[in-house]
Design an enzyme around this catalytic site. Sequence first.
Site, PDB file in Angstrom:
ATOM      1  N   LYS A   1       1.455  -2.579  -8.196  1.00  0.00           N
ATOM      2  CA  LYS A   1       0.838  -2.180  -6.927  1.00  0.00           C
ATOM      3  C   LYS A   1       0.682  -0.659  -6.819  1.00  0.00           C
ATOM      4  CE  LYS A   1       1.340  -2.949  -1.970  1.00  0.00           C
ATOM      5  NZ  LYS A   1       1.663  -3.979  -0.994  1.00  0.00           N
TER       6      LYS A   1
ATOM      7  N   ARG B   1       0.730 -15.636  -6.129  1.00  0.00           N
ATOM      8  CA  ARG B   1       1.388 -15.217  -7.366  1.00  0.00           C
ATOM      9  C   ARG B   1       0.656 -15.855  -8.535  1.00  0.00           C
ATOM     10  NH1 ARG B   1       3.577 -12.419  -4.348  1.00  0.00           N
ATOM     11  NH2 ARG B   1       5.755 -12.173  -3.787  1.00  0.00           N
TER      12      ARG B   1
ATOM     13  N   ARG C   1       2.843  -4.862   5.424  1.00  0.00           N
ATOM     14  CA  ARG C   1       2.475  -6.146   5.999  1.00  0.00           C
ATOM     15  C   ARG C   1       3.700  -7.051   6.091  1.00  0.00           C
ATOM     16  NH1 ARG C   1      -0.528  -8.524   2.350  1.00  0.00           N
ATOM     17  NH2 ARG C   1      -1.099 -10.187   3.759  1.00  0.00           N
TER      18      ARG C   1
HETATM   19  C1  BTN Z   1       1.369  -3.282   2.546  1.00  0.00           C
HETATM   20  O1  BTN Z   1       1.001  -3.320   1.371  1.00  0.00           O
HETATM   21  O2  BTN Z   1       2.293  -3.996   2.951  1.00  0.00           O
HETATM   22  C2  BTN Z   1       0.660  -2.362   3.490  1.00  0.00           C
HETATM   23  C3  BTN Z   1       1.198  -0.968   3.410  1.00  0.00           C
HETATM   24  C4  BTN Z   1       0.497  -0.021   4.351  1.00  0.00           C
HETATM   25  C5  BTN Z   1       1.193   1.314   4.428  1.00  0.00           C
HETATM   26  C6  BTN Z   1       0.421   2.310   5.238  1.00  0.00           C
HETATM   27  S1  BTN Z   1       1.038   3.951   5.042  1.00  0.00           S
HETATM   28  C7  BTN Z   1       0.017   4.512   6.332  1.00  0.00           C
HETATM   29  C8  BTN Z   1       0.024   3.444   7.416  1.00  0.00           C
HETATM   30  N1  BTN Z   1       1.139   3.641   8.320  1.00  0.00           N
HETATM   31  C9  BTN Z   1       2.040   2.664   8.220  1.00  0.00           C
HETATM   32  O3  BTN Z   1       3.109   2.603   8.868  1.00  0.00           O
HETATM   33  N2  BTN Z   1       1.648   1.757   7.318  1.00  0.00           N
HETATM   34  C10 BTN Z   1       0.365   2.098   6.750  1.00  0.00           C
END
Ligand code: BTN
Length: 321
Positions: A180, A316, A115
């Site tokens: 996480k 946070r 994100r």
């Molecule tokens: C986050 O916590 O920032 C979200 C992470 C999401 C990662 C997943 S892995 C599968 C899918 N493909 C991507 O490029 N991103 C999501």
Amino acid sequence: MPISVLKLLSATEFRSGEEISQRLGLSRASVHNLVERARELGVEIHAVRGKGYRLAEPYSWLAGERLAAASPRGFNVLLHQEVDSTNSLLLGLAQQGQDHKSVLVAEWQSGGRGRRGRSWFSSLGAGLTFSLLWRFNRPLTALSGLSLAIGVALARGLSALDLAGVKVKWPNDILVDGRKLAGILIETHGDMLSAATAVIGIGINVRARPDALGTADYAAVAVEEVLGRQLDRNELLLRLLAELDEVLKTFDLYGFAPFRDEWQQLHVWQDKPVCVLGSGSAPIEGIALGVDEAGILQVATADGVRAIHSGEVSLRARAAG
Ligand code: BTN
């Protein structure tokens, strides 16, 4: 991609380069290069002259035959060895009419996205990275709280696999012990009023690696670290798909409301002091009261209850004192 070689390697006995090259119809030099590539991607491989190669630990490689067990539920699992990002690829396919309930899972993402423009990284074989295409009957404007509902599905699936202490952090992280474990990236397609299509991307840290897990700005934890044993990533994916199926069907009918109580029970900072950091705006301090029926965070501040909308802020725990 070195997966074909890795699938021939064992953690209990050595396999000679000669045997591998014959089995795969590759030159010895190609086998050597693929082993080196696998090492670069985080797989630990022992090599002994005269004996060959051995994995330092067993791996559960993704297996198309096993994942076909998701098809009776209507899922169409597309297994790729290497992609840029499962979300990017599936979004492109969605625009070309790809079926509802397509699941794109990759052994390796070279450009996994998180994100807010962050990247998502997992070592080869140490993460589970997949995206699910869901075509809703409701419009984009009625998808509020979707990422929270997905968090509930993941928490249910992980708990069913005996993972203790799974929590959710608003709006869409999965934590254990404040670290996480998994992240969710939802991207949508379609205009505001017609039936919405979402690509729901999920990244899970399965095996701890000394290098960065997940996104670098969080302390990370991995499923196997919490479980204290190895877990087959095919089993994990199948379990999560079963939970996602239930949750998404209910969400399509009723939205986030049926998940609100469960989400609040999982909420890591429920009723605790928090500080909400918005981009460009002053931090908001208060007590996290939970979420409303649309998944919007409610924070009790000195000036009354403030509604915090998804995607605008990060959260946070408030510093002591
Ligand atoms: C986050 O916590 O920032 C979200 C992470 C999401 C990662 C997943 S892995 C599968 C899918 N493909 C991507 O490029 N991103 C999501």
